[in-house]
Design a protein around this motif. Structure first.
Motif, short mmCIF file in Angstrom:
data_model
loop_
_atom_site.label_atom_id
_atom_site.label_comp_id
_atom_site.label_asym_id
_atom_site.label_seq_id
_atom_site.Cartn_x
_atom_site.Cartn_y
_atom_site.Cartn_z
N TYR A 251 0.85 -1.19 0.00
CA TYR A 251 0.00 0.00 0.00
C TYR A 251 0.88 1.23 0.00
O TYR A 251 1.84 1.33 0.78
N ARG A 252 0.55 2.21 -0.86
CA ARG A 252 1.25 3.48 -0.94
C ARG A 252 2.69 3.28 -1.39
O ARG A 252 3.53 2.79 -0.65
N GLY A 253 2.98 3.69 -2.62
CA GLY A 253 4.36 3.68 -3.08
C GLY A 253 4.67 2.70 -4.19
O GLY A 253 5.82 2.55 -4.57
N LEU A 254 3.65 2.02 -4.74
CA LEU A 254 3.91 1.14 -5.88
C LEU A 254 4.40 1.97 -7.06
O LEU A 254 3.74 2.92 -7.48
N ALA A 255 5.55 1.63 -7.59
CA ALA A 255 6.09 2.34 -8.73
C ALA A 255 5.30 2.01 -10.00
O ALA A 255 4.72 0.92 -10.12
N ALA A 256 5.31 2.94 -10.94
CA ALA A 256 4.55 2.75 -12.17
C ALA A 256 4.97 1.48 -12.90
O ALA A 256 4.13 0.73 -13.38
N GLY A 257 6.27 1.25 -12.96
CA GLY A 257 6.74 0.06 -13.65
C GLY A 257 6.26 -1.21 -13.00
O GLY A 257 5.92 -2.19 -13.68
N ASP A 258 6.19 -1.21 -11.68
CA ASP A 258 5.70 -2.39 -10.96
C ASP A 258 4.20 -2.58 -11.18
O ASP A 258 3.72 -3.70 -11.30
N VAL A 259 3.45 -1.47 -11.23
CA VAL A 259 2.03 -1.57 -11.52
C VAL A 259 1.80 -2.16 -12.90
O VAL A 259 1.00 -3.09 -13.08
N VAL A 260 2.51 -1.64 -13.90
CA VAL A 260 2.37 -2.16 -15.26
C VAL A 260 2.75 -3.63 -15.33
O VAL A 260 2.08 -4.43 -15.98
N ASP A 261 3.81 -4.00 -14.63
CA ASP A 261 4.25 -5.39 -14.61
C ASP A 261 3.18 -6.29 -14.00
O ASP A 261 2.88 -7.36 -14.52
N LEU A 262 2.59 -5.84 -12.88
CA LEU A 262 1.56 -6.63 -12.24
C LEU A 262 0.31 -6.73 -13.11
O LEU A 262 -0.37 -7.76 -13.12
N GLN A 263 0.00 -5.68 -13.85
CA GLN A 263 -1.17 -5.70 -14.73
C GLN A 263 -1.00 -6.69 -15.88
O GLN A 263 -1.97 -7.29 -16.34
N SER A 264 0.23 -6.85 -16.34
CA SER A 264 0.45 -7.63 -17.56
C SER A 264 1.06 -9.00 -17.30
O SER A 264 1.32 -9.74 -18.24
N LYS A 265 1.26 -9.35 -16.04
CA LYS A 265 1.98 -10.59 -15.72
C LYS A 265 1.22 -11.81 -16.22
O LYS A 265 0.02 -11.94 -16.03
N THR A 266 1.93 -12.72 -16.86
CA THR A 266 1.30 -13.95 -17.34
C THR A 266 1.99 -15.19 -16.79
O THR A 266 1.63 -16.31 -17.14
N SER A 267 2.95 -14.98 -15.90
CA SER A 267 3.66 -16.12 -15.32
C SER A 267 2.71 -17.02 -14.54
O SER A 267 1.86 -16.55 -13.79
N LYS A 268 2.82 -18.30 -14.69
CA LYS A 268 1.93 -19.24 -14.03
C LYS A 268 2.04 -19.17 -12.51
O LYS A 268 1.09 -19.45 -11.79
N GLU A 269 3.22 -18.81 -12.03
CA GLU A 269 3.39 -18.79 -10.58
C GLU A 269 2.93 -17.48 -9.95
O GLU A 269 2.91 -17.34 -8.74
N GLU A 270 2.54 -16.51 -10.78
CA GLU A 270 2.12 -15.22 -10.25
C GLU A 270 0.66 -15.28 -9.83
O GLU A 270 -0.22 -15.49 -10.66
N GLU A 271 0.37 -15.10 -8.55
CA GLU A 271 -1.00 -15.13 -8.06
C GLU A 271 -1.19 -13.94 -7.12
O GLU A 271 -1.33 -14.09 -5.91
N ILE A 272 -1.19 -12.76 -7.72
CA ILE A 272 -1.29 -11.51 -6.96
C ILE A 272 -2.47 -10.71 -7.48
O ILE A 272 -2.66 -10.58 -8.69
N GLN A 273 -3.26 -10.18 -6.57
CA GLN A 273 -4.37 -9.31 -6.94
C GLN A 273 -3.87 -7.87 -7.01
O GLN A 273 -3.09 -7.44 -6.17
N LEU A 274 -4.34 -7.14 -8.00
CA LEU A 274 -4.06 -5.71 -8.07
C LEU A 274 -5.40 -4.97 -8.06
O LEU A 274 -6.17 -5.06 -9.01
N VAL A 275 -5.66 -4.29 -6.98
CA VAL A 275 -6.90 -3.54 -6.82
C VAL A 275 -6.65 -2.11 -7.28
O VAL A 275 -5.76 -1.44 -6.77
N GLU A 276 -7.41 -1.65 -8.24
CA GLU A 276 -7.20 -0.33 -8.82
C GLU A 276 -8.42 0.55 -8.59
O GLU A 276 -9.55 0.11 -8.74
N GLY A 277 -8.19 1.78 -8.22
CA GLY A 277 -9.30 2.71 -8.00
C GLY A 277 -8.89 4.13 -8.33
O GLY A 277 -7.71 4.46 -8.41
N THR A 278 -9.88 4.99 -8.51
CA THR A 278 -9.62 6.40 -8.76
C THR A 278 -9.07 7.05 -7.51
O THR A 278 -9.58 6.86 -6.41
N GLY A 279 -8.02 7.82 -7.67
CA GLY A 279 -7.43 8.50 -6.53
C GLY A 279 -7.72 9.99 -6.56
O GLY A 279 -8.05 10.56 -7.60
#
Length: 528
Positions: A251-279
């Motif tokens: 929470y607070r401080g996710l870098a843009a590159g990390d957000v983009v990476d989490l949005q586009s991740k297709t690795s089978k071992e990746e099981e992370i939720q990314l909750v996005e909202g208007t700030g």
């Protein structure tokens, strides 16, 4: 054996905070088993543990360990009672505000939380009067009465329909008169509060350990027994800790590159939720009138004419933020596009004319300051891009300097920086809170900005209006003044991203209207 993964895509699951609904249950709301504390990572460490000193994101910790008279239950956009049982204006002019406390409130050390403690807390904030501190929120407060143990009466020196919002900010946390000195800040790393959690231990800049406060009486329904908050220096280290299952939520401080990476991740071992909202958080520049160059309106206006917000949003933040042309963000009554209306697209020719018309023909030398550890890993890149844009115009010579947050705050409060960057996470969701904190002799920036038409006419007029949808005219006029002065230069408006492991629920419910995380909403899933 049931399959816990039957609804979870093995990619970063993206959901909207405002529209996430039931179904397969990516973010289930089931009651958890006790599997140890929820561990939350953030790059935003507190600058202080004393509410009387803080008008910054220290509030993220305060919301969870202290208590306020009013707060925001999940889903609420208007303040509702917390330590109070009921509150309201008792006159037609919005100048007398009365609260009745819940019965039997106590602090974590056993001291009684009564009306005397509430009055003491408010009087203390104003008496200590930290420069750039929360006393600036109490400009309409004349005096506080405590006629009996449970009744508190606030007498205002002028009508102020926003006062309940002020009471709901963590700056107005209630402290024990026996544990917090009247005329000075409290030292040490322990806390005496009455919030949903107690601060079990604290390692400055590294970790805060929160455990359930069994004596808490308030609105929060805790869905976990303990939360550990870990403070990181950068997003990459924090996200690695999430992937390595060392933390459960970022929470607070996710870098843009990390957000983009989490949005586009297709690795089978990746099981992370990314909750996005208007700030509603904003990022902006502040010009210090004590500096011989920054105090010239032509210099400020020329910079406003050159800065390319879209380039910053795209090149530095990878379109995870939006260009902002108003101090009031999109989504709130009073938002305008004043800086675009007046300056249009970046134009070096127009900027040069602004300077030459003011008799400035040399390259203008300025030092831009930023904090190295508060607003995310892209801050350095943002200021390098600003330097590039301004230097490329041939009109400015820019030097960049940075400091960690704690010493950075001391510097701008002393007026050391010609131009400096700030971010703003709202105290409450109203246009008032994106203008009033930055103007006046005492403000959240520690840099006086008199603006008499705003402070003496427009804000007082808006505060007489209980229906906040009817204050658009006043805030549009206030922003016209801000655009012309260019003392504050808005750059971008953020979006909110919370990344969480697949085993954690509640992230979509955990942010209040000021985007402060209510840690008690987080819990582990037990069923799908």
């Amino acid at each position: 054996m049931f399959n816990r993964n039957r609804c979870l895509r093995r990619v970063a699951a993206i959901a909207s905070i405002s529209s996430l609904v039931t179904g397969c249950g990516v973010l289930s709301s089931d009651t958890p088993e006790d599997e140890g504390p929820i561990v939350v990572g953030t790059t935003s460490a507190p600058s202080t543990l004393d509410p009387a000193a803080s008008w910054d994101s220290s509030w993220e910790l305060f919301r969870n360990i202290y208590q306020t008279l009013l707060s925001y239950p999940t889903g609420a956009t208007e303040p509702e009672p917390d330590a109070a049982e009921q509150c309201g204006f008792s006159d037609a002019s919005n100048q007398v505000y009365r609260c009745e406390l819940r019965e039997g409130l106590t602090f974590s050390n056993g001291d009684a939380l009564d009306a005397r403690a509430v009055k003491y807390s408010f009087d203390r904030i104003r008496k200590i009067n930290v420069n750039g501190g929360p006393a600036g929120l109490l400009g309409s407060l004349e005096r506080v009465q405590a006629p009996n143990d449970r009744e508190v009466i606030f007498h205002l020196n002028k009508p102020d329909a926003t006062f309940p919002f002020v009471l709901a900010t963590p700056a107005m946390s209630i402290v024990s008169p026996e544990a917090y000195p009247e005329s000075s800040l409290r030292e040490g790393e322990d806390v005496v509060g009455s919030g949903p959690y107690t601060l079990d231990s604290y390692d400055d800049g590294k970790e805060a350990v929160l455990v359930r406060n069994d004596s808490y009486k308030g609105y929060a329904e805790r869905r976990n027994d303990a939360v550990t908050i870990r403070y990181f220096q950068d997003s990459a280290t924090m996200v690695k800790a999430l992937r390595d299952q060392q933390i459960d939520v970022t929470y607070r401080g996710l870098a843009a590159g990390d957000v983009v990476d989490l949005q586009s991740k297709t690795s089978k071992e990746e099981e992370i939720q990314l909750v996005e909202g208007t700030g509603t958080d904003i990022n902006y520049l502040v010009f210090n009138p004590k500096d011989s160059w920054a105090n010239k309106k032509a210099v400020r206006q020329a910079i406003a004419q050159v800065v390319d917000r879209a380039a910053i949003a795209h090149k530095v933040y990878k379109d995870t933020v939006d260009p902002l042309y108003s101090m009031v963000p999109k989504g709130l009554t009073g938002h305008t596009t004043g800086f675009f209306d007046d300056y249009g697209d970046p134009d070096v020719g127009k900027a040069r004319k602004i300077l030459t018309d003011a008799g400035i023909t040399q390259r203008v030398p300025l030092t831009f300051w930023y904090t190295s550890d508060r607003y995310g890993s892209e801050t350095a890149g943002e200021f390098k891009e600003l330097e590039r844009q301004l230097e490329a115009s041939g009109l400015f010579t820019i030097s960049l300097k940075s400091r960690p947050w704690k010493t950075y705050v001391e510097g701008y409060q002393k007026g050391e920086y010609p131009v400096f960057g700030r971010g703003w996470f709202p105290d409450f969701p109203d246009a008032e809170n994106f203008i009033a904190p930055f103007v006046g002799e005492q403000n959240a920036l520690g840099t006086p900005y008199p603006a008499p038409e705003i402070t003496g006419e427009l804000l007082p007029r808006s505060r007489r209006q209980s229906d906040r949808a009817n204050v658009e005219k006043e805030f549009e006029e206030a922003q016209r003044i801000l655009v012309d002065d260019a003392r504050l230069l808005p750059l971008w408006q953020g979006r909110q991203y919370v990344a969480a492991s697949r085993d954690v629920s509640g992230a979509e419910r955990a942010l209040d209207p000021s985007t402060i995380m209510m840690m008690w909403e987080l819990h582990r899933k037990t069923a799908w």
